[in-house]
Design a protein around this motif. Structure first.
Motif, PDB file in Angstrom:
ATOM      1  N   ASP A  92     -11.963  10.211   6.478  1.00 31.43           N
ATOM      2  CA  ASP A  92     -12.081   9.846   5.070  1.00 31.43           C
ATOM      3  C   ASP A  92     -10.773   9.241   4.574  1.00 31.43           C
ATOM      4  O   ASP A  92      -9.685   9.588   5.044  1.00 31.43           O
ATOM      5  CB  ASP A  92     -12.440  11.074   4.229  1.00 31.43           C
ATOM      6  CG  ASP A  92     -13.837  11.596   4.530  1.00 31.43           C
ATOM      7  OD1 ASP A  92     -14.652  10.826   5.075  1.00 31.43           O
ATOM      8  OD2 ASP A  92     -14.109  12.778   4.233  1.00 31.43           O
ATOM      9  N   GLY A  93     -10.909   8.336   3.610  1.00 33.26           N
ATOM     10  CA  GLY A  93      -9.726   7.681   3.062  1.00 33.26           C
ATOM     11  C   GLY A  93      -9.366   6.405   3.776  1.00 33.26           C
ATOM     12  O   GLY A  93      -8.281   5.853   3.569  1.00 33.26           O
ATOM     13  N   GLY A  94     -10.258   5.918   4.640  1.00 31.97           N
ATOM     14  CA  GLY A  94     -10.001   4.657   5.333  1.00 31.97           C
ATOM     15  C   GLY A  94      -9.112   4.770   6.549  1.00 31.97           C
ATOM     16  O   GLY A  94      -8.627   3.753   7.060  1.00 31.97           O
ATOM     17  N   ILE A  95      -8.886   5.985   7.040  1.00 30.93           N
ATOM     18  CA  ILE A  95      -8.049   6.181   8.232  1.00 30.93           C
ATOM     19  C   ILE A  95      -8.806   5.753   9.475  1.00 30.93           C
ATOM     20  O   ILE A  95      -9.943   6.181   9.705  1.00 30.93           O
ATOM     21  CB  ILE A  95      -7.616   7.651   8.356  1.00 30.93           C
ATOM     22  CG1 ILE A  95      -6.723   8.046   7.174  1.00 30.93           C
ATOM     23  CG2 ILE A  95      -6.898   7.900   9.680  1.00 30.93           C
ATOM     24  CD1 ILE A  95      -6.366   9.510   7.147  1.00 30.93           C
ATOM     25  N   VAL A  96      -8.208   4.895  10.279  1.00 38.85           N
ATOM     26  CA  VAL A  96      -8.785   4.447  11.547  1.00 38.85           C
ATOM     27  C   VAL A  96      -7.730   4.625  12.625  1.00 38.85           C
ATOM     28  O   VAL A  96      -6.614   4.119  12.513  1.00 38.85           O
ATOM     29  CB  VAL A  96      -9.227   2.971  11.486  1.00 38.85           C
ATOM     30  CG1 VAL A  96      -9.773   2.530  12.839  1.00 38.85           C
ATOM     31  CG2 VAL A  96     -10.268   2.763  10.401  1.00 38.85           C
ATOM     32  N   LEU A  97      -8.073   5.357  13.670  1.00 40.88           N
ATOM     33  CA  LEU A  97      -7.139   5.649  14.748  1.00 40.88           C
ATOM     34  C   LEU A  97      -7.713   5.185  16.081  1.00 40.88           C
ATOM     35  O   LEU A  97      -8.888   5.431  16.380  1.00 40.88           O
ATOM     36  CB  LEU A  97      -6.858   7.149  14.817  1.00 40.88           C
ATOM     37  CG  LEU A  97      -6.225   7.778  13.569  1.00 40.88           C
ATOM     38  CD1 LEU A  97      -6.368   9.286  13.613  1.00 40.88           C
ATOM     39  CD2 LEU A  97      -4.766   7.386  13.462  1.00 40.88           C
TER      40      LEU A  97
END
Length: 222
Positions: free
Chosen positions: A55-60
């Motif tokens: 959530d919050g646009g985090i992409v790993l």
């Protein structure tokens, strides 16, 4: 909602799945093969697996980066030791299995036998690479046997990310029945302890259409 884009028989994806499960983090599992197209929300993101979104646009991306992030943000239960030397040894072994084992064994066996079957455009299996994989796995298992005989777990006294990295590579080889278990009792005993962990068992339910694993694959006692 946390999402993990992965491939079922990718050991690096499996490593992230086990870490998420060990830390009891809920996530939506989205299985992909290679560079399959994703929904529009990720159309501008790297098309590789594993890829974790939060959530919050985090992409790993990158399994090591994802696991280090999860360890720092969700430290319980710990999968890395706190002591600097022990942490360095754990990271060394993770890199060994993620890189050297993966390139010398997994890609030569699973890559040639399974990946090329699932993606015909990748060409026909290369028998030379398969022979290299068979030779390399025996050397790597000898090293794992030495670690398992001299330590409680591969990196030391506690279960760690090193065990996860090694076991997820081996699980993919075991899916195609290419682990010479009869010659490696120490490795077999260590692996039985890993695959008996609740966080690991979900991997053993994965099935590829038309490519069943050997009967012992999901048996916790072999």
């Amino acid at each position: 909602m946390r999402r993990l884009y992965h491939h079922q028989l990718c050991p690096l994806s499996r490593k992230v799945r086990v870490v998420l499960a060990e830390k009891r983090l809920e996530f939506e599992s989205i299985s992909e093969l290679g560079r399959d197209r994703r929904e529009n929300e990720l159309s501008d993101r790297p098309q590789e697996t594993p890829l974790l979104t939060e959530d919050g646009g985090i992409v790993l991306i990158d399994s090591s980066a994802i696991c280090e992030y999860l360890e720092e943000v969700y430290p319980t239960p710990p999968l890395m030791p706190s002591e600097p030397l022990a942490k360095a040894e754990t990271r060394r072994l993770v890199a060994w299995f993620d890189s050297r084992f993966h390139s010398e064994v997994t890609l030569n066996l699973v890559g040639e036998k399974i990946y090329k079957r699932l993606v015909p455009t990748h060409g026909q299996p290369d028998s030379r690479k398969i022979r290299l994989g068979y030779a390399a796995i025996r050397q790597h298992l000898d090293y794992i046997a030495w670690l398992a005989e001299s330590r409680t777990w591969l990196a030391g006294p506690h279960f760690s990310l090193a065990d996860i990295a090694a076991a997820t590579q081996i699980s993919c080889i075991d899916y195609i029945g290419d682990v010479p278990w009869d010659k490696q009792p120490q490795v077999k005993e260590w692996y039985a302890r890993v695959k008996s962990r609740p966080a690991f068992r979900a991997l053993l339910t994965d099935l590829l259409p038309g490519i069943p694993p050997p009967r012992h694959y999901a048996d916790l006692d072999f």
